[in-house]
Design a protein around this motif. Structure first.
Motif, PDB file in Angstrom:
ATOM      1  N   LEU A 125       0.835  -1.203   0.000  1.00  0.00           N
ATOM      2  CA  LEU A 125       0.000   0.000   0.000  1.00  0.00           C
ATOM      3  C   LEU A 125       0.872   1.255   0.000  1.00  0.00           C
ATOM      4  O   LEU A 125       0.607   2.196  -0.757  1.00  0.00           O
ATOM      5  N   ASP A 126       1.926   1.278   0.816  1.00  0.00           N
ATOM      6  CA  ASP A 126       2.826   2.426   0.857  1.00  0.00           C
ATOM      7  C   ASP A 126       3.460   2.673  -0.514  1.00  0.00           C
ATOM      8  O   ASP A 126       3.553   3.820  -0.973  1.00  0.00           O
ATOM      9  N   ALA A 127       3.888   1.611  -1.168  1.00  0.00           N
ATOM     10  CA  ALA A 127       4.490   1.739  -2.499  1.00  0.00           C
ATOM     11  C   ALA A 127       3.465   2.268  -3.500  1.00  0.00           C
ATOM     12  O   ALA A 127       3.789   3.124  -4.338  1.00  0.00           O
ATOM     13  N   LEU A 128       2.243   1.781  -3.412  1.00  0.00           N
ATOM     14  CA  LEU A 128       1.186   2.237  -4.311  1.00  0.00           C
ATOM     15  C   LEU A 128       0.915   3.732  -4.117  1.00  0.00           C
ATOM     16  O   LEU A 128       0.789   4.485  -5.083  1.00  0.00           O
ATOM     17  N   LEU A 129       0.835   4.163  -2.871  1.00  0.00           N
ATOM     18  CA  LEU A 129       0.551   5.570  -2.580  1.00  0.00           C
ATOM     19  C   LEU A 129       1.665   6.498  -3.054  1.00  0.00           C
ATOM     20  O   LEU A 129       1.430   7.682  -3.305  1.00  0.00           O
ATOM     21  N   LYS A 130       2.880   5.962  -3.211  1.00  0.00           N
ATOM     22  CA  LYS A 130       4.016   6.769  -3.678  1.00  0.00           C
ATOM     23  C   LYS A 130       4.138   6.787  -5.204  1.00  0.00           C
ATOM     24  O   LYS A 130       4.841   7.629  -5.750  1.00  0.00           O
ATOM     25  N   ASP A 131       3.467   5.874  -5.884  1.00  0.00           N
ATOM     26  CA  ASP A 131       3.542   5.770  -7.350  1.00  0.00           C
ATOM     27  C   ASP A 131       2.249   6.351  -7.937  1.00  0.00           C
ATOM     28  O   ASP A 131       1.260   5.647  -8.115  1.00  0.00           O
ATOM     29  N   LYS A 132       2.277   7.644  -8.248  1.00  0.00           N
ATOM     30  CA  LYS A 132       1.068   8.354  -8.670  1.00  0.00           C
ATOM     31  C   LYS A 132       0.404   7.728  -9.905  1.00  0.00           C
ATOM     32  O   LYS A 132      -0.812   7.602  -9.952  1.00  0.00           O
ATOM     33  N   ASP A 133       1.190   7.317 -10.881  1.00  0.00           N
ATOM     34  CA  ASP A 133       0.618   6.726 -12.092  1.00  0.00           C
ATOM     35  C   ASP A 133      -0.091   5.409 -11.785  1.00  0.00           C
ATOM     36  O   ASP A 133      -1.214   5.171 -12.250  1.00  0.00           O
ATOM     37  N   ARG A 134       0.560   4.554 -11.031  1.00  0.00           N
ATOM     38  CA  ARG A 134      -0.047   3.265 -10.660  1.00  0.00           C
ATOM     39  C   ARG A 134      -1.280   3.488  -9.781  1.00  0.00           C
ATOM     40  O   ARG A 134      -2.302   2.835  -9.945  1.00  0.00           O
TER      41      ARG A 134
END
Length: 153
Positions: free
Chosen positions: A75-84
């Motif tokens: 979830l943290d990685a997703l929240l940092k990857d704006k495009d994804r």
């Protein structure tokens, strides 16, 4: 307008607060109170203006409990990857306003571009997610709360 007002409107649409329903989907989600993570994600992805737009939209909105099922590091990685993040969130949005009683089994194209699979046997399901609260009304569409974050393929 802040996301808190978006969720406030959701509570109105859900009959949680007396009065008319929300002005837009964002305000409705804020009012509901069970979409804090989703609202944060919508802000991070830059989608607030889109979901406050004319619509209409049908949003299959993961609850906070649904987001809690996603491993923290993922979830943290997703929240940092704006495009994804934008891709995942727009995968939860369908053009048009579809009330729960009007859902038909089959595939429906999302704003993200891929298709969700809808089933109605034993309640409405969206891919692997179950609708846990339907028909939260907004002026520009409707929200259906779901118990799992669905991911595009």
């Amino acid at each position: 307008m802040k996301l808190k007002s978006w969720f406030a409107a959701a509570a109105l649409g859900a009959g949680l607060v007396s009065g008319a329903w929300a002005k837009d989907i964002v305000d409705a989600a804020v009012a509901a109170g069970s979409f804090k993570t989703l609202v944060s994600a919508v802000q991070a992805a830059g989608l607030v203006d889109t979901l406050k737009g004319r619509g209409p939209y049908t949003v299959f909105a993961p609850t906070d409990e649904a987001f809690a099922k996603v491993p923290k590091e993922q979830l943290d990685a997703l929240l940092k990857d704006k495009d994804r993040l934008r891709a995942v969130l727009t995968y939860h949005v369908v053009p048009g306003k579809v009330m729960a009683q009007d859902v038909k089994p089959g595939k429906v194209k999302t704003v993200q571009g891929q298709e969700l699979t809808l089933t109605t046997e034993g309640g409405v399901k969206v891919d692997a997610a179950r609708v846990v609260q339907a028909d939260v009304m907004a002026d520009n569409g409707v929200i259906h709360a779901i118990d799992t974050v669905v991911m595009p393929r």
